[in-house]
Design an enzyme around this catalytic site. Structure first.
Site, PDB file in Angstrom:
ATOM      1  N   VAL G  57      -5.469   0.658  -5.760  1.00 50.72           N
ATOM      2  CA  VAL G  57      -5.503   1.319  -4.370  1.00 50.72           C
ATOM      3  C   VAL G  57      -4.026   1.842  -4.366  1.00 50.72           C
ATOM      4  CG1 VAL G  57      -5.675   1.154  -2.284  1.00 50.72           C
ATOM      5  CG2 VAL G  57      -6.992  -0.330  -3.476  1.00 50.72           C
ATOM      6  N   CYS G  58      -3.142   1.387  -5.088  1.00 51.92           N
ATOM      7  CA  CYS G  58      -1.772   1.729  -4.800  1.00 51.92           C
ATOM      8  C   CYS G  58      -1.546   3.176  -5.131  1.00 51.92           C
ATOM      9  CB  CYS G  58      -0.769   0.878  -5.603  1.00 51.92           C
ATOM     10  SG  CYS G  58      -0.861  -0.796  -5.202  1.00 51.92           S
ATOM     11  N   PRO G  59      -1.891   3.694  -6.302  1.00 50.56           N
ATOM     12  CA  PRO G  59      -1.835   5.042  -6.213  1.00 50.56           C
ATOM     13  C   PRO G  59      -2.436   5.876  -5.178  1.00 50.56           C
ATOM     14  CG  PRO G  59      -3.055   4.177  -7.972  1.00 50.56           C
ATOM     15  CD  PRO G  59      -2.631   3.163  -7.257  1.00 50.56           C
ATOM     16  N   LEU G  62       0.113   5.898  -2.289  1.00 46.69           N
ATOM     17  CA  LEU G  62       1.432   6.839  -2.531  1.00 46.69           C
ATOM     18  C   LEU G  62       1.290   8.374  -2.654  1.00 46.69           C
ATOM     19  CD1 LEU G  62       3.003   4.441  -5.369  1.00 46.69           C
ATOM     20  CD2 LEU G  62       3.247   4.430  -2.938  1.00 46.69           C
TER      21      LEU G  62
END
Lengths: 187, 187, 187, 187, 187, 187, 187, 187, 187, 187
Positions: G57-59, G62
């Protein structure tokens, strides 16, 4: 020398049981000395603390006590030399030092200083024990003690005299020994 | 007897200055003994603790020390007898007890037990001092101590020998006395 | 063996200055080793702790380090052997043990165990030091340490390799030595 | 670097059981390493702490240990690499860095630093582990440790030699390995 | 004189049981006085603290109380003299001092000062008891106390009058004695 | 009655200065008694604590002291009666009770019990003072005290005798009054 | 997840200055982000905490913030991504992950977790930060915060809306924005 | 504003059960809201803290949430408005303020501030709650929180989006929602 | 006046049971008042604290309450006057003061101040109670209190009005009395 | 109701200065009431605590005090109503409630309960103030207080009577008002 006041065993009090590694010159072997065993055998114990192996005055003192060894044994008294060296060093010293040929009693190794601290003779700064003699009865009670400054030798003869007096009083309850008394003298 | 471990002055350490009321048989008067004064005069001090006035062994010990009084004085050493009795009782005892005729040194009254506690010879249960001998150098340092169980007398002769050794080492720095050494013998 | 967790100097941290009595075989005299002096002279110091004089594995380790003594000296590195024995015993052992003829570096006497505790190698139960090697830079920073269980010898060669790497990085800032690197190899 | 003294596991002491997430390159999967399981399987464990993924010296060290992997396995020894990175990063690094192709042992993720703190190699300021190697016996006892300053690589060969010695002593109780000893040499 | 405030038994409160060594002039023997025994025999107890044996005012006070001894006994009241001297000294004093010929009640030896402290009359600086008289009922309750500065004697007559009043009130519950009342006078 | 041990002023110690509201029958006005003022005037003070106004025994005691009022005044001694009642009540009682016609000395109101607590005569349960007489010298030192159980009256005559003795000793330093001594008798 | 209550910065309070190592994709270099510098330049700061590099999920989050980067910059707002990974890993991830091509704002390395703890988003058990967004005004005051459970993405658009509102209120003192307000709408 | 750091419930943690008096506009009656009951009914709860009744921005926010009331209810979500006013005031405000006609969800009265403190939004100086929205799952776990500075309104729409995401992840375990995701979009 | 803040019983709280000696003018005897007994009889209690017997304002207040005595009794209410004087004084005052002829309710003696302290009206400096009226319900709950500065009298009429209101509310649960309400008026 | 004992201001003691937000119906504006200002203007202050806005009994009490407003003002007395509601609510209530039309004195908002706690009328459980009236002199000393159980109204008339008495005593030092006194009556 670092000699702060500290708690220690007192004359008239029970000495806590202790165990120390020791070198026994009679058998040439390492082992342990245990206060509890001496008490179970009804023995008196004389602890002779000295500063360090491979030094001067020390061998003369140990040899001096060696002269009274058999006489004390006959009276049911065992001598134990104690320093903060190891048993390895005790063995090496007894083998190397000709003045110690006569020493047949065990040399105990209080390498951590725990027992020296218990008797109030451990010097925290140098890690060695002061010259102290302690007489313990078969009940484990400290009966007499003598501590002397660093560089003056003790008299084994005086220790012998004290034990004679203590044993006389023990065998003759209610009687006190006068000063400088010797067995046979009137009390 | 109540003999819990407690803090006390150790061999090699400075003895705290103390003051005690005392009876001086030489003048027949009451006064005080002060450690500080002895030190200022460059004197050695031998403290001879004993349990109580008007008891048995005690007078023989005090008389024994009286025999060495003048010899010790010539060596710059002063004897002080100490018990937890009062000066009134000290005076009465010295006058009543024929065995004490020869005692010319002061008897100090540690009636609160404060000094006996300081030297670790006070028995909290009975309020009397144990038999202890303490040798203090002119610098106020405790050089030797001997404590003996309740009913065995001390040897003033051994105390004398110890002081000889201590004074010899003091006058001959770097030399140590062997065990049982006597002046004149080789070190 | 008594090995509770305890605080000790860590790699990357400043080693507190310490002073220990020591025996110097090169001159046959007693003296002291002082970390501060080594630092003032820009020396690296390798401390080689070992359990006790007059024992087995110890002399082989000390002899092993003796083989690298001159090579390390050329690199500005001084070796110090350390045990909890006294200087009297260090002297006696070096004189008695033929395997130690080649040892020319000082043996320090950590008789109270204070420095062994500081480096985390003191065994509270037996009073001896574990086998530990500590490399200290001229700035007094601990650069590497190795501690081994009781009865396995160390490799002086590995210590030498480590010091080569540490000195290379020091002389070539910003460069890191790969694993198993030897001088002359590409980094 | 922030290296205050702190409590940590010592040589000769039991290592507390720990569990860490890990990436296993042999299977390409994430999982956990558990000290308890290694002990149950009778394995020795070599923990190889290194500062961080995606840096320089680290891969040469890890590759160096990879060379000894199968030889150590035959001796019942398992290697575990440990840094404070996550398993996600371990996986990415092993896949991206060609020098690490040979690494088949797991890389554990001590992302909170808890295990690094336990072994005394955690740097509180930067949050990374110092270079430390720890040898743990099948009984879970720390047998040897080596910690090196930040930028000098370790020698896997020396670790191998140490384990040979430790296993020899284990199989030959009462025998001690001399310094720099290699199997086959006389003890 | 050192007279800090301190906790002590109060009028109206239960006196804790105590035991003291004592010299009994009637039998010429040493023994003990025990509060508990007096209570079991239904006796009133008058404790007469005085500073020290072999001093001035003290014998006149003790002789004064001796005059009322038989009258008090007939009323079920026992007198106990108490100082911080030993029983040895008590005996010696009673034998030596002609003014004390008439004293037939026991002199107790509170040599540690414990009982003097309990009644608030111990002087910490000199170790002697102040002049204090304490009247204890057969139930062990402190009924009256009088303490006087160091060098003024007490009146045994006033103590006698107090006890008369206390016993009258005890035998005539609900009636109070007016001031200066004497038996036979109207209340 | 609630009579736990508590701290209080002791014979031989300095009495803390205190101030109390008081009713002065000589002028019929309210005011204050202040220990400090009595000391500044070189007066002795006799504090006569009694339980409560409008009760039985109390007026006989106060009247008894009234008889000695002028004789004591000639000797520089002031009497102060003290209870835990208020000045309003003191006034009302003196006016209502015929037995108190003769009382000319002030009655102080220790309504909070603070001064009664200081002298150890406050009963926490009932809030009244026990019967206690305290003699204070012009220097503010407590010279004598007497405390009596709840329902027995005191003798003002004995108080008078004590003060005669105390003043005699004060005027004849180094001389002690024997027991039951009266001025004119030989000391 | 380990989420005990803990102290942390609150909305309306001053955010303590912090410094973190960071990777700057615009220059491809490592450096530091310092709150103090942003404040000195009059910048708003949006901190975007995310769990870990090299995860799912992080990318997307960001990248979502990257879309608003230039618009926010024009409003004087700087975005900083933060995780507990190192800068080495940040660099490797940005180079490897195609979804992150558009990210031009710095990624900070809170490897010790100190800053994550300060904002209350550090998970003690796993050592990673929870998803939290924090808006800090140029005065260093926390103006808004949003924290979301582990696996639900944030909306950069909502963050943008909030900042619009905060800046409007700042430029129009005394005016409050109604709910869901957008610039241009009536307040 | 007084906003010291304080302990509070964290995202991912269990919310302690709480009970608050509340006014229910649907029935026009007073009652209580109990977290435990919502959990027993399998409901999600959205807590909407606002500063005070009878103020500006507050009604627009509450009306904004009213628009999403029925949509959220269909999803099993209950809204609770919370301020530190009393229920009496809630009732009066809802009746008086035309903007609040649409509000059908309960307004809870946290008049002591206890629940506001628990969620970290209580301002100790003014006694009112900050604008905070908290989403609690049927298990009582805090799933998301948003806190905004004093005078900027919230977006109920964003809260709705968050709950959609949280419910999606809950129904599709192991799947994470990307940023700005809306139901129907690919994950 | 000494009026530090202190803990005390509050309106709405249970009053701890208390017992006080008291003088009952109706019988002319001493006895005790016990809160517990009043409660067992289902009585209301009005405590009327006043400073001291034999003073001015006090009798007018007590007489004022005497006027309402029979009316209150009919309502099941008992009056108790309380000061810190003794019962002896209470009796004397009631007999002496003509203004108090009408007082038939008991006067309690809180001579230690314990109950005055409990109700927060004890003045530590003077030891008297402030003017305070306390209304206690049959359940022992404090229903109303009024405390007035030292020299202004109270109105018994207002106390009567309060009790009427309290009893009305008690008999008509759920109904509240408006201000200044009198029985018969509409609520 | 939660009514543990707590510390609070006492009659006769200085009231600490306090500041509260308030609504002033005379001007229709918000502001602050400050005790210090009232004291500087030589005003008496009557604090009238009531539970909550928008409730029953409260408006009758406030209206009752409104009737005495101008009479008190002429006497230099200011009334302040206090509850734990906000100023927004105070304003709304005064505008909505017809019974409060006559109230011209300020209503203060003790929304945190700090001042209610100071006067001992805060109920920790419900967060509202009990019915308490407090009269403060121009010197800031609490002169009288009255606290009543939850649902019985106060009498403003009695407050007025008290203030008359207090002011009379203030203007006629040394004179005390009898009970139920009214100006003009004989004292």
């Amino acid at each position: 020398m670092d000699v702060q006041p500290q708690s220690c065993v007192r004359v008239g009090a029970q000495v806590p049981d202790f165990v120390l590694p020791a070198y026994f010159p009679e058998t040439g072997e390492q082992g342990e000395v245990r206060l509890q065993e001496y008490k179970q055998q009804g023995k008196w114990v004389v602890l002779v603390f000295y500063p360090a192996d491979f030094t001067f005055v020390c061998p003369t003192e140990l040899a001096d006590y060696a002269r009274y060894h058999s006489a004390l044994r006959e009276r049911g008294v065992e001598i134990i030399g104690v320093s903060t060296d190891t048993v390895f060093t005790h063995k090496a010293w007894l083998e190397a030092e000709t003045m110690l040929r006569s020493v047949r009693y065990p040399l105990a190794a209080d390498h951590t200083g725990a027992v020296s601290r218990m008797f109030g003779v451990y010097d925290e700064q140098s890690g060695v024990a002061m010259r102290g003699t302690f007489v313990i009865s078969p009940e484990g009670v400290l009966q007499a003690l003598q501590i002397t400054a660093e560089n003056v030798g003790r008299s084994a003869e005086e220790t012998y005299r004290l034990i004679e007096g203590l044993q006389f009083v023990r065998n003759n309850p209610g009687v006190a020994c006068p000063a400088s008394w010797r067995p046979g003298e009137k009390v």
